[in-house]
Design an enzyme around this catalytic site. Structure first.
Site, mmCIF file in Angstrom:
data_model
loop_
_atom_site.group_PDB
_atom_site.id
_atom_site.type_symbol
_atom_site.label_atom_id
_atom_site.label_comp_id
_atom_site.label_asym_id
_atom_site.label_seq_id
_atom_site.Cartn_x
_atom_site.Cartn_y
_atom_site.Cartn_z
ATOM 1 N N HIS A 1 1.033 -32.941 -18.981
ATOM 2 C CA HIS A 1 2.001 -31.912 -18.469
ATOM 3 C C HIS A 1 3.051 -31.538 -19.295
ATOM 4 O O HIS A 1 3.981 -30.670 -19.096
ATOM 5 C CB HIS A 1 2.514 -32.016 -16.965
ATOM 6 C CG HIS A 1 3.571 -33.134 -16.852
ATOM 7 N ND1 HIS A 1 3.031 -34.466 -16.450
ATOM 8 C CD2 HIS A 1 4.883 -33.141 -16.776
ATOM 9 C CE1 HIS A 1 4.379 -35.086 -16.514
ATOM 10 N NE2 HIS A 1 5.487 -34.160 -16.589
ATOM 11 N N GLU B 1 14.779 -46.841 -35.889
ATOM 12 C CA GLU B 1 14.618 -45.453 -35.317
ATOM 13 C C GLU B 1 13.857 -44.829 -36.296
ATOM 14 O O GLU B 1 14.141 -44.704 -37.429
ATOM 15 C CB GLU B 1 15.825 -45.012 -34.849
ATOM 16 C CG GLU B 1 15.546 -43.809 -34.313
ATOM 17 C CD GLU B 1 16.874 -43.109 -33.336
ATOM 18 O OE1 GLU B 1 16.966 -41.828 -33.461
ATOM 19 O OE2 GLU B 1 17.744 -43.888 -33.216
ATOM 20 N N ASP C 1 -3.860 -36.298 -15.803
ATOM 21 C CA ASP C 1 -2.540 -35.864 -16.547
ATOM 22 C C ASP C 1 -2.177 -36.977 -17.543
ATOM 23 O O ASP C 1 -1.117 -37.881 -17.497
ATOM 24 C CB ASP C 1 -1.423 -35.864 -15.538
ATOM 25 C CG ASP C 1 -0.088 -35.288 -15.980
ATOM 26 O OD1 ASP C 1 -0.139 -34.838 -17.154
ATOM 27 O OD2 ASP C 1 0.803 -35.406 -15.481
ATOM 28 N N SER D 1 8.171 -39.057 -17.899
ATOM 29 C CA SER D 1 6.508 -39.161 -18.101
ATOM 30 C C SER D 1 6.148 -39.795 -19.465
ATOM 31 O O SER D 1 6.690 -39.588 -20.574
ATOM 32 C CB SER D 1 6.039 -37.954 -17.939
ATOM 33 O OG SER D 1 6.478 -36.767 -16.964
#
Length: 564
Positions: free
Chosen positions: A83, A112, A135, A243
């Site tokens: 999503h 990083e 999902d 998420s």
């Protein structure tokens, strides 16, 4: 409801679980820094994580703004939520950056890395409407990830791992610290307990009126590929922006009603004030898809044929008859971690008949692990089989091409399967134990109709129509043995080939009202027991464009009965 703007990773950090390394030479799920006092993962009700405690988490950003999280699976792949991406076009992906090895978004951390996205693979069954089953998505960065002290892969669960209700899990990410609040600039985490699956499904039913489209309110929730986690009283949750990652990644943060809201006594609250636990895609159920998808991508990039992944000879089959098997007769068991694909082609004017003579695969309710799959085209499965129970034959009416796919995971093997194939003219009267493919509007009936069907009979019709259409079953004559909950003879209608989305179960002597499919597939399963038979049923199958569904339903509004 949590929107795409921020996805966390539900890494149910499972420190005592058996795991396997994500890639040779790098131990997955082993952070350089351990935080023994984890009080919160997501962000709502959580606390700032220790630097380096989640080296697998990545931040997905657009125009320097975090919108979703992800978890490193290997130096080439990242797992996240589907999503998070409303579009998977190359033009849309150009604006997305994957920030790896980050902790404080205001500081450029040691190790990083900022990478572009080369490819995104979204689960083919994902649909953006709630409950957002499947999902999950896999991202391929533009160049390999440099693993190190602060950048490590997460572990995937093993197929036989069991996560019980109340298992302590950790959710981590840069999501909001409260509903409608600001995103966190430093990595936060929160501890959440898994919710019992039955309670999870029940509470999601209570929020349907607030999150489901009106036309879906009267339908039961389909079988879910989801986990729920979080306390009933609220206060702790994964929120927008989280998420996507865990030591052993049990779930990927998907959605929820509100952020940290109480979902205790939901039915007594107005729909707008109801809450839900955090909802996560169950990664263990996604393992076959993850493995198959990564293998296909690797095979394509390296230019290696898919057959290299199979312990026996697979590939294209052009003879009019023959046998497909794994293992070969000289071997006792098939191998772990196999992927075999056979392509069967019959001459024009012929159909394909498959007869399963032997089946012994790892057994589970929905065939998520080792399984044998038969399909006739993209997104057109006809059967998915595991364990030892199988139909005697599969008749692919008016289809001269089929694909047989066998997949095994990393544990538990059996003596495999033997399948005979042949090109045949039209099969006039298939018997019990047959699966029949239907791809055109037609009439069907129970075996032997209008004479009595026989005892101990099982017959299945797998109906496929084109995308944008749904299937309508009109029963014109009906007489099966009547029993409470149709425990004896019955006709069961499913919305998927796996049999996880039950639409209707009917029996008795009254003609049921029409039945409508959820999507472009419907499966009908007729079963009789060892006593009492009747004349069975006849029906016609109709294909309806979704735009004409309402008009079609209104024309049958005088019918009585339950519509699913």
């Amino acid at each position: 409801m949590k929107k795409t703007i921020s996805t966390l990773m539900f890494l149910c950090l499972w420190t005592d679980a058996g795991t396997y390394t994500a890639q040779p030479g790098s131990k997955c799920g082993a952070p350089h820094v351990w935080n023994p006092l984890v009080h919160a993962l997501r962000v709502v009700g959580g606390a700032e994580a220790a630097h380096g405690s989640h080296p697998w988490l990545v931040s997905l950003r657009k125009k320097c703004h975090h919108f979703c999280g992800g978890a490193i699976l290997s130096d080439r792949w990242i797992m996240t939520a589907a999503h998070c991406f409303s579009s998977t076009s190359r033009e849309s992906l150009r604006s997305v950056r994957v920030v790896i090895g980050d902790f404080d978004q205001n500081i450029f951390d040691e190790e990083e890395q900022v990478l572009l996205i080369n490819n995104i693979l979204v689960h083919e069954k994902y649909h953006p409407t709630v409950p957002m089953n499947y999902d999950i998505a896999l991202l391929e960065p533009s160049q390999p990830i440099h693993l190190g002290k602060w950048v490590q892969p997460v572990c995937l669960p093993l197929p036989d791992d069991h996560s019980h209700p109340d298992t302590n899990c950790i959710v981590a990410g840069w999501g909001r610290t409260k509903e409608r609040g600001h995103l966190s600039t430093t990595l936060h985490e929160v501890q959440l307990n898994l919710v019992d699956p039955a309670k999870c499904k029940h509470v999601l039913q209570t929020v349907k009126s607030a999150i489901f489209p009106p036309q879906r309110l009267n339908r039961p929730l389909p079988a879910l590929s989801l986990l729920c986690a979080g306390p009933e009283k609220g206060g702790r949750d994964a929120c927008q922006g989280d998420s996507g990652g865990h030591w052993v990644a049990l779930g990927v943060t998907s959605w929820g009603k509100g952020c940290g809201r109480s979902w205790e006594l939901n039915n007594s609250r107005p729909p707008s004030q109801r809450g839900s636990p955090g909802v996560f895609t169950d990664v263990k159920l996604m393992l076959p898809w993850i493995k198959l998808t990564l293998r296909q991508a690797e095979s394509k990039q390296l230019g290696r044929p898919l057959s290299r992944l199979c312990g026996v000879q697979d590939g294209s089959v052009t003879n009019t008859e023959g046998v497909i098997r794994n293992p070969t007769s000289q071997r006792r068991y098939y191998d772990n971690n196999e992927l075999c694909v056979w392509s069967i082609n019959a001459p024009p004017g012929h159909s394909i008949l498959l007869e399963i003579e032997h089946l012994d695969l790892e057994n589970d309710s929905y065939c998520f692990y080792d399984h044998l799959t038969l399909s006739v085209g993209p997104r057109k499965p006809v059967g998915i089989f595991c364990g030892r129970v199988h139909p005697s034959q599969l008749y692919l009416n008016n289809s001269h091409h089929a694909t047989v796919h066998f997949s095994s995971d990393l544990s538990v093997v059996g003596s495999g399967f033997v399948m005979k194939y042949s090109a045949v003219p039209r099969l006039i009267d298939p018997g019990c134990g047959t699966v029949v493919l239907v791809q055109n509007e037609t009439n069907i009936h129970s075996p032997g109709y209008p004479l009595h069907y026989i005892n101990n009979c099982m017959f299945r019709w797998v109906v496929h129509t084109s995308q944008g259409h749904i299937i309508k079953l009109n029963l014109t004559d009906f007489e099966l043995e009547e029993s409470s909950r149709c425990l004896y003879d019955s006709l069961v209608v499913f919305g998927d080939v796996e049999g996880t989305e039950e639409i209707a179960v009917v029996c008795g002597a009254s003609v049921p009202p029409p039945v409508i499919s959820y999507h472009s597939v419907m499966v009908l399963q007729f079963t009789s027991d060892s006593s009492v038979t009747h004349r069975g049923f006849s029906a016609n199958i109709e294909f309806i464009h979704q735009s004409g569904l309402l008009e079609n339903l209104m024309s049958h509004s005088g019918n009585t009965g339950t519509w699913d």
